[in-house]
Design a protein around this motif. Structure first.
Motif, PDB file in Angstrom:
ATOM      1  N   GLU A 102     -16.527 -13.585   0.090  1.00  0.00           N
ATOM      2  CA  GLU A 102     -15.070 -13.592   0.276  1.00  0.00           C
ATOM      3  C   GLU A 102     -14.405 -14.474  -0.773  1.00  0.00           C
ATOM      4  N   TRP A 103     -14.939 -15.641  -0.995  1.00  0.00           N
ATOM      5  CA  TRP A 103     -14.355 -16.558  -1.993  1.00  0.00           C
ATOM      6  C   TRP A 103     -14.341 -15.923  -3.378  1.00  0.00           C
ATOM      7  N   ASP A 104     -15.481 -15.404  -3.807  1.00  0.00           N
ATOM      8  CA  ASP A 104     -15.581 -14.848  -5.159  1.00  0.00           C
ATOM      9  C   ASP A 104     -14.638 -13.664  -5.344  1.00  0.00           C
ATOM     10  N   ARG A 105     -14.557 -12.785  -4.347  1.00  0.00           N
ATOM     11  CA  ARG A 105     -13.724 -11.597  -4.479  1.00  0.00           C
ATOM     12  C   ARG A 105     -12.252 -11.948  -4.527  1.00  0.00           C
ATOM     13  N   VAL A 106     -11.805 -12.816  -3.632  1.00  0.00           N
ATOM     14  CA  VAL A 106     -10.388 -13.191  -3.592  1.00  0.00           C
ATOM     15  C   VAL A 106      -9.978 -13.903  -4.874  1.00  0.00           C
ATOM     16  N   ILE A 107     -10.797 -14.821  -5.347  1.00  0.00           N
ATOM     17  CA  ILE A 107     -10.457 -15.549  -6.572  1.00  0.00           C
ATOM     18  C   ILE A 107     -10.453 -14.615  -7.772  1.00  0.00           C
ATOM     19  N   ARG A 108     -11.410 -13.699  -7.855  1.00  0.00           N
ATOM     20  CA  ARG A 108     -11.466 -12.794  -9.010  1.00  0.00           C
ATOM     21  C   ARG A 108     -10.256 -11.861  -9.047  1.00  0.00           C
ATOM     22  N   VAL A 109      -9.893 -11.300  -7.908  1.00  0.00           N
ATOM     23  CA  VAL A 109      -8.781 -10.349  -7.906  1.00  0.00           C
ATOM     24  C   VAL A 109      -7.441 -11.065  -8.054  1.00  0.00           C
ATOM     25  N   ASN A 110      -7.251 -12.166  -7.343  1.00  0.00           N
ATOM     26  CA  ASN A 110      -5.941 -12.811  -7.289  1.00  0.00           C
ATOM     27  C   ASN A 110      -5.665 -13.760  -8.435  1.00  0.00           C
ATOM     28  N   LEU A 111      -6.704 -14.322  -9.046  1.00  0.00           N
ATOM     29  CA  LEU A 111      -6.486 -15.322 -10.090  1.00  0.00           C
ATOM     30  C   LEU A 111      -7.137 -14.951 -11.416  1.00  0.00           C
ATOM     31  N   THR A 112      -8.409 -14.545 -11.377  1.00  0.00           N
ATOM     32  CA  THR A 112      -9.072 -14.210 -12.632  1.00  0.00           C
ATOM     33  C   THR A 112      -8.439 -12.985 -13.283  1.00  0.00           C
ATOM     34  N   ALA A 113      -8.132 -11.955 -12.505  1.00  0.00           N
ATOM     35  CA  ALA A 113      -7.526 -10.746 -13.076  1.00  0.00           C
ATOM     36  C   ALA A 113      -6.191 -11.031 -13.764  1.00  0.00           C
ATOM     37  N   PRO A 114      -5.263 -11.779 -13.155  1.00  0.00           N
ATOM     38  CA  PRO A 114      -4.036 -12.119 -13.879  1.00  0.00           C
ATOM     39  C   PRO A 114      -4.290 -12.896 -15.167  1.00  0.00           C
ATOM     40  N   PHE A 115      -5.280 -13.793 -15.140  1.00  0.00           N
ATOM     41  CA  PHE A 115      -5.629 -14.502 -16.373  1.00  0.00           C
ATOM     42  C   PHE A 115      -6.131 -13.535 -17.442  1.00  0.00           C
ATOM     43  N   LEU A 116      -7.044 -12.639 -17.067  1.00  0.00           N
ATOM     44  CA  LEU A 116      -7.589 -11.693 -18.036  1.00  0.00           C
ATOM     45  C   LEU A 116      -6.496 -10.819 -18.635  1.00  0.00           C
ATOM     46  N   LEU A 117      -5.573 -10.376 -17.799  1.00  0.00           N
ATOM     47  CA  LEU A 117      -4.488  -9.532 -18.292  1.00  0.00           C
ATOM     48  C   LEU A 117      -3.543 -10.312 -19.198  1.00  0.00           C
ATOM     49  N   ALA A 118      -3.219 -11.543 -18.809  1.00  0.00           N
ATOM     50  CA  ALA A 118      -2.368 -12.365 -19.666  1.00  0.00           C
ATOM     51  C   ALA A 118      -3.042 -12.601 -21.016  1.00  0.00           C
TER      52      ALA A 118
END
Length: 251
Positions: free
Chosen positions: A106-122
């Motif tokens: 749960e931790w890894d999935r939520v952090i990847r979708v909600n935080l890592t993905a916006p970073f990658l896109l930025a």
């Protein structure tokens, strides 16, 4: 709003706030990359935009994966000549889970979708914005980014991280014509659901605080603010975390 002809990426655009934002950008004359994990939802939004005389293209995939992010950015550049606006809206919720109940998954999935993905896109769009000397990024944070009582541990941490990412981007690129702001929605009518263990420690601890959220907003009310922040009407707003919550954050 000065968005006509702009190239706009909206993530999580297959439903809810993202769909409403994509439709509103198209109404303002922007060309929209509709990015979503749900292919049917993304295709339906592209069709809605086309039916109204607008221009949109869908990209389907998991935005926490670098290859999908690369495809989203490349599609905007190849189809529309660059990237003027990025809306990092895609997100998932947790089960209102307390720290000692959170699984690694749960931790890894939520952090990847909600935080890592916006970073990658930025990271992917900033070079294109730098080349143009301008751009706007709008992130979807949350009421949970402003307090500790609105959601579980993973979601709360991820959305606090979105606030930090927003402010860092705002300062890093303020001299390059790139603005970064965020909306912090309160309770909103979307299709996002969560499996909440009512007997868990997290829900029991949080529920007494959730009576203050007021009325539930419509996705188009969130979208109106997102489009405003992306437009030249907000030309002097940078690093702002704007609650769109009917006053919940004021309680």
């Amino acid at each position: 709003m000065s968005l006509r002809g702009s190239s706009v990426i909206v993530t999580g655009a297959g439903a809810g706030i993202g769909r409403a934002a994509a439709l509103r950008f198209a109404t303002e004359g922007a060309r929209v990359v509709v990015a979503d994990l749900n292919g049917d939802g993304a295709a339906a939004v592209v069709e809605e935009i086309a039916d109204e005389g607008g221009t949109a293209v869908a990209v389907v995939g998991d935005l926490s994966e670098q290859a999908v992010v690369d495809r989203v950015v490349a599609t905007a550049v190849e189809s529309f000549g660059g990237v003027d606006v990025l809306v990092n809206n895609a997100g998932i919720v947790d089960g209102m889970t307390a720290a000692h109940e959170v699984t690694d998954e749960e931790w890894d999935r939520v952090i990847r979708v909600n935080l890592t993905a916006p970073f990658l896109l930025a990271r992917g769009v900033v070079p294109h914005m730098l080349a143009k000397g301008k751009g706007a990024i709008v992130n979807t944070a949350s009421e949970a980014a402003l307090r500790g009582s609105a959601a579980g541990t993973a979601y709360t941490a991820s959305k606090h991280g979105v606030v930090g990412l927003t402010r860092s981007l705002a300062i890093m690129y303020r001299g390059s014509g790139i603005r970064t702001n965020a909306v912090a929605p309160g309770a909103t009518m979307t299709s996002i659901t969560a499996e909440v263990a009512r007997e868990g420690h997290g829900p029991a601890a949080l529920m007494p605080y959730r009576a203050n959220f007021g009325r539930v907003s419509r996705p188009d009310e969130q979208a109106a603010v997102i489009v405003f922040l992306a437009s030249d009407a907000a030309s002097n707003l940078n690093g702002v975390i704007l609650p769109v919550d009917n006053g919940w954050s004021a309680v």
